[in-house]
Design a protein around this motif. Structure first.
Motif, PDB file in Angstrom:
ATOM      1  N   ALA A 161       0.911  -0.735   0.196  1.00 29.06           N
ATOM      2  CA  ALA A 161       0.272   0.481  -0.159  1.00 29.06           C
ATOM      3  C   ALA A 161       0.483   1.325  -0.142  1.00 29.06           C
ATOM      4  CB  ALA A 161      -0.860   0.476   0.761  1.00 29.06           C
ATOM      5  N   VAL A 162       1.966   1.633   0.640  1.00 35.20           N
ATOM      6  CA  VAL A 162       2.834   2.001   0.896  1.00 35.20           C
ATOM      7  C   VAL A 162       3.320   2.699  -0.527  1.00 35.20           C
ATOM      8  CG1 VAL A 162       5.419   2.810   1.846  1.00 35.20           C
ATOM      9  CG2 VAL A 162       3.825   2.477   2.957  1.00 35.20           C
ATOM     10  N   SER A 163       3.872   1.673  -1.345  1.00 36.85           N
ATOM     11  CA  SER A 163       4.629   1.293  -2.926  1.00 36.85           C
ATOM     12  C   SER A 163       3.558   2.375  -3.363  1.00 36.85           C
ATOM     13  CB  SER A 163       5.001   0.780  -3.374  1.00 36.85           C
ATOM     14  OG  SER A 163       5.734   0.275  -4.853  1.00 36.85           O
ATOM     15  N   ALA A 164       2.221   1.712  -4.009  1.00 47.46           N
ATOM     16  CA  ALA A 164       1.030   2.328  -4.526  1.00 47.46           C
ATOM     17  C   ALA A 164       0.388   3.869  -4.354  1.00 47.46           C
ATOM     18  CB  ALA A 164      -0.485   1.086  -4.433  1.00 47.46           C
ATOM     19  N   ARG A 165       0.890   3.615  -2.743  1.00 49.16           N
ATOM     20  CA  ARG A 165       0.257   5.155  -2.143  1.00 49.16           C
ATOM     21  C   ARG A 165       1.456   6.293  -2.322  1.00 49.16           C
ATOM     22  NH1 ARG A 165      -0.615   5.405   3.407  1.00 49.16           N
ATOM     23  NH2 ARG A 165       1.903   5.660   3.079  1.00 49.16           N
ATOM     24  N   GLU A 166       2.655   6.129  -2.943  1.00 51.39           N
ATOM     25  CA  GLU A 166       3.170   6.891  -3.071  1.00 51.39           C
ATOM     26  C   GLU A 166       3.457   6.919  -4.712  1.00 51.39           C
ATOM     27  OE1 GLU A 166       6.774   6.375   0.778  1.00 51.39           O
ATOM     28  OE2 GLU A 166       7.256   5.457  -1.367  1.00 51.39           O
ATOM     29  N   GLN A 167       3.308   6.116  -5.575  1.00 49.08           N
ATOM     30  CA  GLN A 167       3.385   6.678  -6.850  1.00 49.08           C
ATOM     31  C   GLN A 167       2.101   6.578  -7.936  1.00 49.08           C
ATOM     32  OE1 GLN A 167       6.025   3.705  -8.678  1.00 49.08           O
ATOM     33  NE2 GLN A 167       6.842   2.865  -7.927  1.00 49.08           N
ATOM     34  N   SER A 168       1.216   6.860  -6.655  1.00 47.08           N
ATOM     35  CA  SER A 168       0.070   7.030  -7.291  1.00 47.08           C
ATOM     36  C   SER A 168      -0.011   8.104  -8.702  1.00 47.08           C
ATOM     37  CB  SER A 168      -1.016   7.358  -6.362  1.00 47.08           C
ATOM     38  OG  SER A 168      -0.761   9.209  -5.771  1.00 47.08           O
ATOM     39  N   GLY A 169       0.489   9.284  -8.586  1.00 50.71           N
ATOM     40  CA  GLY A 169       0.537   9.901  -9.699  1.00 50.71           C
ATOM     41  C   GLY A 169       0.731   9.476 -10.607  1.00 50.71           C
ATOM     42  N   THR A 186       3.281  14.006 -10.419  1.00 50.73           N
ATOM     43  CA  THR A 186       2.635  13.209 -11.267  1.00 50.73           C
ATOM     44  C   THR A 186       3.600  12.447 -12.253  1.00 50.73           C
ATOM     45  OG1 THR A 186       3.067  15.272 -12.702  1.00 50.73           O
ATOM     46  CG2 THR A 186       0.446  15.622 -11.600  1.00 50.73           C
ATOM     47  N   GLY A 187       2.918  12.277 -12.842  1.00 48.38           N
ATOM     48  CA  GLY A 187       3.627  11.098 -13.484  1.00 48.38           C
ATOM     49  C   GLY A 187       4.188  11.427 -14.705  1.00 48.38           C
ATOM     50  N   ALA A 188       4.002  12.408 -14.732  1.00 49.21           N
ATOM     51  CA  ALA A 188       4.746  13.484 -16.104  1.00 49.21           C
ATOM     52  C   ALA A 188       5.802  14.066 -15.631  1.00 49.21           C
ATOM     53  CB  ALA A 188       3.146  14.844 -16.657  1.00 49.21           C
ATOM     54  N   GLN A 189       5.821  14.424 -14.176  1.00 46.93           N
ATOM     55  CA  GLN A 189       7.046  15.616 -13.662  1.00 46.93           C
ATOM     56  C   GLN A 189       7.413  14.317 -13.309  1.00 46.93           C
ATOM     57  OE1 GLN A 189       4.590  16.452  -9.707  1.00 46.93           O
ATOM     58  NE2 GLN A 189       4.646  18.733 -10.865  1.00 46.93           N
TER      59      GLN A 189
END
Length: 166
Positions: A81-89, A121-124
């Motif tokens: 869940a930590v990994s998913a939350r941190e990469q949610s962008g 964000t993913g773009a950033q």
């Protein structure tokens, strides 16, 4: 411990095995030992300062140990869940290119591309990866140290503010 310490900080201060809690934050055993040795912490700022000092003192092997626990950007660790939350962008639009460029980055630098993804964000993140892929090893190593420090600060703050036991 002072009476103003949050429940999570109190738990860290009183833990029989503080390294077990700290490994949730950073996989470097040297960092965990240094932060654990500074207990008890009166507040989060004191804890974060100890983290920053411990991060600054890590040698290359310690940095490798810390980086090894981080999944590639765009591919959070399944069930974490930590990994998913941190990469949610990271959206679907960026995911494929992030993964492709991360492989090129790994070939160039010998480790995954590391960035504090929280709030980006993913773009950033993609722009940062494109910018950093051509860095020389010493420059990139120091950027990685800074990014790990940011990740540790985010995670330590969450740990200190956590009201329930892990």
């Amino acid at each position: 411990m002072t009476s103003s310490a949050s429940p999570g900080l109190a738990r860290l201060n009183e833990a029989a095995d503080p390294a077990a809690l700290l490994r949730e934050v950073c996989a470097s055993s040297t960092w965990c030992a240094a932060v654990a040795a500074g207990r008890p912490y009166e507040g989060v700022e004191q804890l974060l300062a100890a983290s920053d000092a411990a991060m600054a003192a890590l040698d290359p092997a310690d940095l490798d140990e810390a980086m090894a626990a981080h999944p590639p950007i765009g591919r959070p660790t399944p069930g974490d869940a930590v990994s998913a939350r941190e990469q949610s962008g990271v959206g679907d639009a960026e995911r494929e290119e992030l993964l492709r460029l991360n492989l090129a980055y790994q070939e160039a630098h010998g480790h995954v591309f590391l960035i504090c993804a929280t709030g980006r964000t993913g773009a950033q993140m993609l722009a940062a990866l494109k910018e950093r892929i051509g860095n020389d090893a010493p420059t990139e190593r120091e950027i990685v140290r800074d990014e790990l420090g940011r990740i540790n600060r985010v995670r330590l703050t969450r740990l200190a503010e956590r009201t329930e036991a892990p």
